[in-house]
Design an enzyme around this catalytic site. Structure first.
Site, PDB file in Angstrom:
ATOM      1  N   ALA A 338     -37.129  59.466  13.505  1.00  0.00           N
ATOM      2  CA  ALA A 338     -37.438  58.490  14.541  1.00  0.00           C
ATOM      3  C   ALA A 338     -38.614  58.992  15.353  1.00  0.00           C
ATOM      4  O   ALA A 338     -38.950  60.167  15.301  1.00  0.00           O
ATOM      5  CB  ALA A 338     -36.232  58.287  15.458  1.00  0.00           C
ATOM      6  N   MET A 339     -39.235  58.068  16.102  1.00  0.00           N
ATOM      7  CA  MET A 339     -40.373  58.462  16.935  1.00  0.00           C
ATOM      8  C   MET A 339     -40.310  57.699  18.247  1.00  0.00           C
ATOM      9  O   MET A 339     -40.137  56.486  18.267  1.00  0.00           O
ATOM     10  CB  MET A 339     -41.676  58.175  16.182  1.00  0.00           C
ATOM     11  CG  MET A 339     -42.934  58.422  16.980  1.00  0.00           C
ATOM     12  SD  MET A 339     -43.133  60.173  17.463  1.00  0.00           S
ATOM     13  CE  MET A 339     -44.009  59.962  19.006  1.00  0.00           C
ATOM     14  N   GLU A 340     -40.477  58.449  19.351  1.00  0.00           N
ATOM     15  CA  GLU A 340     -40.179  57.934  20.692  1.00  0.00           C
ATOM     16  C   GLU A 340     -41.287  57.120  21.345  1.00  0.00           C
ATOM     17  O   GLU A 340     -41.333  57.043  22.565  1.00  0.00           O
ATOM     18  CB  GLU A 340     -39.846  59.116  21.592  1.00  0.00           C
ATOM     19  CG  GLU A 340     -41.034  60.044  21.900  1.00  0.00           C
ATOM     20  CD  GLU A 340     -41.117  61.282  21.032  1.00  0.00           C
ATOM     21  OE1 GLU A 340     -40.576  61.252  19.905  1.00  0.00           O
ATOM     22  OE2 GLU A 340     -41.746  62.269  21.447  1.00  0.00           O
ATOM     23  N   ASN A 341     -42.190  56.501  20.586  1.00  0.00           N
ATOM     24  CA  ASN A 341     -43.281  55.726  21.194  1.00  0.00           C
ATOM     25  C   ASN A 341     -42.764  54.948  22.395  1.00  0.00           C
ATOM     26  O   ASN A 341     -41.740  54.270  22.318  1.00  0.00           O
ATOM     27  CB  ASN A 341     -43.845  54.724  20.190  1.00  0.00           C
ATOM     28  CG  ASN A 341     -44.047  55.320  18.827  1.00  0.00           C
ATOM     29  OD1 ASN A 341     -44.811  56.257  18.684  1.00  0.00           O
ATOM     30  ND2 ASN A 341     -43.320  54.816  17.839  1.00  0.00           N
ATOM     31  N   HIS A 373     -31.500  60.733  21.653  1.00  0.00           N
ATOM     32  CA  HIS A 373     -32.639  61.661  21.650  1.00  0.00           C
ATOM     33  C   HIS A 373     -33.936  60.911  21.988  1.00  0.00           C
ATOM     34  O   HIS A 373     -34.680  61.310  22.882  1.00  0.00           O
ATOM     35  CB  HIS A 373     -32.727  62.333  20.281  1.00  0.00           C
ATOM     36  CG  HIS A 373     -33.873  63.286  20.118  1.00  0.00           C
ATOM     37  ND1 HIS A 373     -33.722  64.644  20.137  1.00  0.00           N
ATOM     38  CD2 HIS A 373     -35.195  63.065  19.933  1.00  0.00           C
ATOM     39  CE1 HIS A 373     -34.895  65.223  19.975  1.00  0.00           C
ATOM     40  NE2 HIS A 373     -35.821  64.279  19.841  1.00  0.00           N
ATOM     41  N   GLU A 374     -34.168  59.817  21.306  1.00  0.00           N
ATOM     42  CA  GLU A 374     -35.435  59.089  21.510  1.00  0.00           C
ATOM     43  C   GLU A 374     -35.507  58.482  22.905  1.00  0.00           C
ATOM     44  O   GLU A 374     -36.572  58.443  23.523  1.00  0.00           O
ATOM     45  CB  GLU A 374     -35.633  58.016  20.441  1.00  0.00           C
ATOM     46  CG  GLU A 374     -35.626  58.530  19.002  1.00  0.00           C
ATOM     47  CD  GLU A 374     -36.529  59.721  18.759  1.00  0.00           C
ATOM     48  OE1 GLU A 374     -37.603  59.794  19.392  1.00  0.00           O
ATOM     49  OE2 GLU A 374     -36.157  60.596  17.956  1.00  0.00           O
ATOM     50  N   HIS A 377     -36.504  60.916  25.512  1.00  0.00           N
ATOM     51  CA  HIS A 377     -37.957  61.110  25.506  1.00  0.00           C
ATOM     52  C   HIS A 377     -38.687  60.095  26.389  1.00  0.00           C
ATOM     53  O   HIS A 377     -39.812  60.347  26.809  1.00  0.00           O
ATOM     54  CB  HIS A 377     -38.503  60.943  24.091  1.00  0.00           C
ATOM     55  CG  HIS A 377     -38.448  62.173  23.246  1.00  0.00           C
ATOM     56  ND1 HIS A 377     -38.866  63.409  23.694  1.00  0.00           N
ATOM     57  CD2 HIS A 377     -38.058  62.359  21.959  1.00  0.00           C
ATOM     58  CE1 HIS A 377     -38.725  64.291  22.711  1.00  0.00           C
ATOM     59  NE2 HIS A 377     -38.229  63.684  21.653  1.00  0.00           N
ATOM     60  N   GLU A 396     -38.799  68.486  23.028  1.00  0.00           N
ATOM     61  CA  GLU A 396     -37.766  68.361  22.007  1.00  0.00           C
ATOM     62  C   GLU A 396     -36.467  69.038  22.425  1.00  0.00           C
ATOM     63  O   GLU A 396     -35.383  68.530  22.156  1.00  0.00           O
ATOM     64  CB  GLU A 396     -38.263  68.905  20.666  1.00  0.00           C
ATOM     65  CG  GLU A 396     -39.478  68.156  20.112  1.00  0.00           C
ATOM     66  CD  GLU A 396     -39.256  66.653  20.009  1.00  0.00           C
ATOM     67  OE1 GLU A 396     -38.096  66.204  20.042  1.00  0.00           O
ATOM     68  OE2 GLU A 396     -40.243  65.908  19.903  1.00  0.00           O
TER      69      GLU A 396
HETATM   70 ZN   LIG Z   1     -37.877  64.261  19.728  1.00  0.00          ZN
END
Ligand SMILES: [Zn+2]
Ligand SMILES: *[C@@H]1O[C@H](CO)[C@@H](O)[C@H](O)[C@H]1NC(C)=O
Ligand SMILES: *[C@@H]1O[C@H](CO)[C@@H](O)[C@H](O)[C@H]1NC(C)=O
Ligand SMILES: *[C@@H]1O[C@H](CO)[C@@H](O)[C@H](O)[C@H]1NC(C)=O
Ligand SMILES: *[C@@H]1O[C@H](CO)[C@@H](O)[C@H](O)[C@H]1NC(C)=O
Ligand SMILES: *[C@@H]1O[C@H](CO)[C@@H](O)[C@H](O)[C@H]1NC(C)=O
Ligand SMILES: *[C@@H]1O[C@H](CO)[C@@H](O)[C@H](O)[C@H]1NC(C)=O
Ligand SMILES: *[C@@H]1O[C@H](CO)[C@@H](O)[C@H](O)[C@H]1NC(C)=O
Length: 914
Positions: A338-341, A373-374, A377, A396
């Site tokens: 996943a990516m927290e954009n 988690h995301e 962020h 992180e």
């Molecule tokens: Zn992360």
């Protein structure tokens, strides 16, 4: 619950200043974390440079220009379906994209060269304007550096003046990537092949989408317009401000300006996906997925917890989520889980979609943990960002640590625990010097388990030291700026305490001698002489908290040990247990007498110690044995109490630590007694949970569900008859049913493997047929692995042959299939012969796990000679390094077996003697 603590005087004095109100900024000061909350942090006044001679930059952008905002137009020309206009082999699908951007910036140091970052883009038409006078400034040359710097260098006829505001316009052209980086294409099939555009820019790929100041602390606002095919929808970081169909082909979607943010958080997608909404009092939350997946309700679970998690963090951090909307999207392809954009979080499908009745409890936990988690962020990372990638552990580590609280809040039954000491082979400190993390390749290497796990563990330790309440106040984003001297002192102290943990590789082992009360620490290494050559220890670990059984708290500070000696003196022969609940990030070793008392206590009544510590004792004993600090039989002694153990963690750590014993001995006379021992040990656990499997029902709490999966694996692989019978029966029920799978999703992978192992051709053929016909990715994967579990060599050989046929086993699965076969003792030798016979084919993939798997059991001189010959006679290509490591490991194995085998065999034989 407040903790009673006995703190040494010096430390107590230091922590007096760390009261709730002043600890705010732990993070700020640990390593200059930086917030961009405009009201609290007005743009810093430009400082006057000392010198005006400007040298060309080396890797990093010069800080003479400060970006303020970007206006970006992007036009990906992709169709979401193949348009078979020209002909089938050359449809008019296109991967091109066009764009232009205007970046406004302030000049803080006179210069006549603008440096940006740009990669794989054809950039043209540069125009620079003085925003104060509206005058254009002529561009004399524009050059893209084709090296690691990715600089776009723009030379001007006249200099930009300090204090002036300017803008730079550029047009550019690029190609949508097929490698999941930058602006990339993702594909899936819903009846017909479908395409979508997504982005993945962390850490350094924003430069592939538009030229920009692509460094995390060069934050700016983004005003974005996406021009896309009219039948698609575009999502961006911020909410849509307007959209407009301009002709038969194109639609413009414009977005509100983003908060001030780093370039790596920029994101957009163009797709035909549909949304599942979540409730939240203020923020509009939508979870996007393939229309079929949305319709089938696979995004429901994610949607049901996302609003709650967001609210939880808003409370916890004391600051609202900054935007009006939050989108999540499940992508068929993504280079990360996943990516927290900011405002548009992207997930790999498997990390977000949950299918009732098909996904297992593990999936559900992963989904909740990943979302938590995301979303963490959105504060740690997005709002508050590390200055440079060497400190990405703060992003992180925090997100990983915080996610546990959030999951615990929304899913209290999950009871996630972490024990991740072992992931940290010594390779880099949490926070290496900036100079060592300059190239993109070194930045990417920072995203590893040390950054995530050690980061989280070290923060957990800090929280434990200062107390959870103080820690929570400290992380409240609103507490960051408290510019009092006393705060500065507090911050400095925290920073100093943390330094040994963040700047040094690895962790310490604390040795406690309860006979004389002495305690000391040293760097934990498996092999002192070999490893210490690579490790330079600058200083002791400053602050170590050791809690004894009675919750006493002792600190060790910088060499001189500041605690009362008799704290660890066992006066009446009682045991002393250190590091309660493993909040300290270190291992503990004891004098043999205390080990003996602890293990005796475990056998009498294991529940005297918390589950974490039962696991910790086993894990420490095995690690100490590997480092030759205790005898191997002590480690084995530590597993005796498992007969009465029903908790997951001690069992999990045992299985992990015995893996090496299994591969070293599963072809030797040690294995029979070892299996007999484990069979006895696991009986209690297996029988306490077996009724559930018989009824195909599952225990309610997650920890028991994990125990159940593990119990079946240990019991069946050590040939407990009732387990083999159960697995065979459940699998037969599936074979005899018409298409409905009666096996609970949690248990499928373990039952498939154990049933194929216990069975013959009939079971194998059934699994193979299912493998070929299944369209469910996780089911397919479980079956592919299970097929390697058979004990029949002829089946394993046939399966190996199948890996040569891409219609049977896809090329991307060849390595892992051969590896799985090699992990099976019946397949080990076959796999080793097979890869040598078909090296050209199997080495097409990078092959790193393959070499590791086929050589994992090598522990004789003969095997070492074979491996040496392999190295000499084959063209190893990129696998050369793995082979080299395998040779090293084989040396280690030969020695380990020589030193330990007799004692281990004798131990198991004695334990299992009637
Ligand atoms: Zn992360
Ligand atoms: C691609 O094909 C579609 C459908 O035939 C057509 O409408 C469109 O103009 C074509 N686009 C290009 C760029 O040739
Ligand atoms: C399809 O188009 C390509 C490129 O335009 C051309 O080379 C090829 O011959 C065409 N095939 C057919 C069957 O028309
Ligand atoms: C940038 O591209 C968009 C879309 O093609 C266009 O409307 C706009 O005029 C361009 N900006 C400039 C300054 O040329
Ligand atoms: C250890 O953790 C358990 C729960 O996992 C908790 O009940 C107990 O109070 C903790 N003990 C200490 C000394 O913190
Ligand atoms: C512990 O201390 C006693 C008494 O000083 C000493 O005899 C013993 O060797 C020590 N044990 C270890 C393991 O260092
Ligand atoms: C392991 O346990 C046995 C039996 O209690 C004992 O004799 C032996 O000394 C122990 N080994 C070690 C290394 O403590
Ligand atoms: C399992 O079932 C058997 C027979 O129904 C029963 O005697 C036993 O107590 C059950 N065990 C557990 C742990 O529920």
């Amino acid at each position: 619950m407040p903790k009673t603590s006995v703190v040494s005087k010096a430390i107590a004095a230091a922590f007096v200043v760390l009261t709730v109100s002043v600890i705010g900024g732990i993070i700020t000061m640990i390593i200059l974390y930086k917030t961009e909350i405009s009201t609290m942090n007005p743009t810093p006044r430009p400082t006057r440079p000392v010198s005006t001679t400007v040298l060309p930059p080396v890797m990093r952008l010069p800080k003479n220009l400060i970006p303020l905002s970007y206006k970006v137009f992007l036009m990906p020309q992709l169709y979401t379906r193949i348009i078979e206009k020209v002909n089938v082999t050359s449809p008019n699908q296109t991967m091109d994209f066009l764009g232009n951007s205007t970046v406004s910036f302030q000049c803080v140091e006179r210069t006549s060269t603008i440096y940006l970052k740009s990669m794989n883009l054809a950039v043209s038409n540069g125009k620079v304007k003085n925003e104060n006078t509206n005058k254009m400034i002529e561009v004399s040359a524009m050059k893209t550096h084709r090296d690691d710097t990715n600089f776009l260098e723009i030379q001007l006829r006249e200099a930009l003046e300090e204090g002036g505001n300017y803008s730079l316009f550029l047009t550019f052209k690029g190609e949508i990537s097929e490698n999941l980086d930058g602006m990339y294409v993702s594909t899936y099939v819903e009846g017909v092949p479908e395409f979508l555009v997504a982005t993945q820019l962390e850490p350094a790929d924003a430069r592939k989408v538009f030229p920009c100041f692509d460094e995390p602390d060069m934050k700016a606002e983004f005003h974005v317009t996406i021009i896309h095919r009219r039948d698609t929808i575009a999502l961006g970081n911020a909410e849509i401000s307007g959209s407009n169909i301009v002709d038969d082909e194109w639609k413009y979607t414009s977005f509100h300006p983003t908060p001030k943010m780093s370039t790596y958080l920029f994101a957009f997608t163009v797709s035909e996906f549909t949304a599942t909404p979540s409730t939240h009092e203020r923020v509009q939350i939508n979870t996007y997925a393939r229309p079929e997946a949305t319709a089938a309700g696979h995004a429901q679970y994610a949607a049901s917890i996302t609003g709650k998690i967001l609210s939880f963090y808003e409370n916890y951090f004391g600051i609202d989520y900054t935007q009006k909307k939050l989108d999540q999207i499940a992508l068929p392809d993504l280079a990360a889980a996943a990516m927290e954009n900011w405002g548009l979080v992207t997930y790999y499908e498997g990390s977000l979609l949950y299918e009732e009745g098909v996904s297992s409890v593990l999936n559900k936990e992963q989904i909740a943990t990943t979302i938590a988690h995301e979303l963490a962020h959105q504060w740690f990372g997005n709002l508050v960002t590390m200055k440079w990638w060497n400190d990405v552990w703060l992003n992180e580590g925090f997100a990983t640590y915080m996610s546990l609280f959030a999951v615990d809040n929304v899913e209290p039954t999950f009871q996630l625990v972490t024990f991740e000491m072992d992931a940290l082979a010594s390779s880099h400190p949490l926070s290496p010097p900036q100079e060592e993390v300059q190239k993109t390749s070194s930045i990417i290497q920072m995203f590893n388990s040390i950054t995530y796990c050690k980061g989280a563990a070290v923060l957990r330790m800090l929280a434990d030291i200062v107390g959870e309440r103080v820690f929570i106040e400290g992380v409240k984003v609103s507490n960051y700026f408290k510019p009092h001297l006393v705060d500065m002192v507090a911050h400095w102290l925290v920073a100093r305490f943390m330094e040994p943990w963040t700047k040094q590789i690895g962790y310490p082992v604390i040795t406690i001698n309860t006979t004389n009360g002495e305690v000391n620490q040293k760097h934990f290494l498996f092999n002192d002489s070999a490893e210490s050559r690579h490790v330079k220890i600058g200083y002791m670990w400053n602050l170590v908290r050791v809690s004894t059984g009675s919750t006493a708290l002792i600190n060790i500070f910088k060499g001189p040990i500041l605690f009362k000696k008799d704290e660890f003196l066992s006066k009446n022969g009682e045991w002393i247990l250190a590091n309660i609940n493993c909040t300290g990030y270190y291992r503990v070793n004891y004098n043999p007498e205390n080990w003996d008392r602890l293990l005796t206590q475990l056998e009498i009544d294991p529940h005297r110690f918390p589950p974490m510590n039962r696991g910790q004792l086993i894990d420490n004993a095995f690690f100490m044995a590997r480092a030759k600090l205790v005898e191997v039989t002590l480690a084995l002694n530590s597993t005796r109490f498992l007969r009465k153990e029903l908790d997951f963690l001690p069992w999990q750590l045992t299985v992990r630590n015995l893996e090496y014993f299994v591969v070293m001995f599963d072809r030797s006379e040690v294995y029979g007694p070892m299996q007999a021992y484990l069979r006895e040990q696991v009986k209690g656990l297996y029988n306490s949970l077996r009724n559930y499997t018989d009824k195909s029902t599952i225990p309610k709490d997650h920890s028991s569900q994990h125990s159940q999966m593990l119990a079946i694996e240990v019991a069946c692989s050590n040939e407990l008859p009732e387990c083999l019978e159960m697995a065979t029966k459940m699998f037969a029920d599936w074979m005899n049913s018409n298409n409905t799978n009666p096996i609970h999703p949690n248990l499928r992978s373990v039952i498939y493997c154990q049933a194929v192992a216990a069975g013959g051709k009939k079971e194998w053929d059934f699994a193979w047929a299912r493998y070929q016909s299944s369209s469910d990715t996780s089911e397919k994967e479980q079956l592919r692995v299970a097929l390697s579990c058979t004990k029949k060599t002829w089946l394993l050989n046939r399966y190996l042959e199948y890996t040569l046929d891409p219609d049977k086993i896809r090329l991307m699965d060849v390595d892992s299939t051969i590896s799985d076969i090699a992990w099976n003792p019946a397949g080990h030798a076959l796999a080793w012969n097979f890869i040598r016979a078909h090296w050209d084919y199997v080495s097409q993939q990078d092959g790193d796990m393959l070499i590791n798997a086929v050589t994992s059991r090598f522990s004789t001189q003969f095997e070492l000679d074979e491996l040496e010959r392999f190295k000499a006679e084959y063209d190893l290509g990129p696998a050369a390094n793995e082979v080299y490591q395998a040779i090293e490991q084989t040396h280690v194995n030969i020695q380990w077996v020589r030193e330990n085998k007799d004692a281990i065999l004798e131990w198991f034989e004695r334990e299992t003697a009637e």
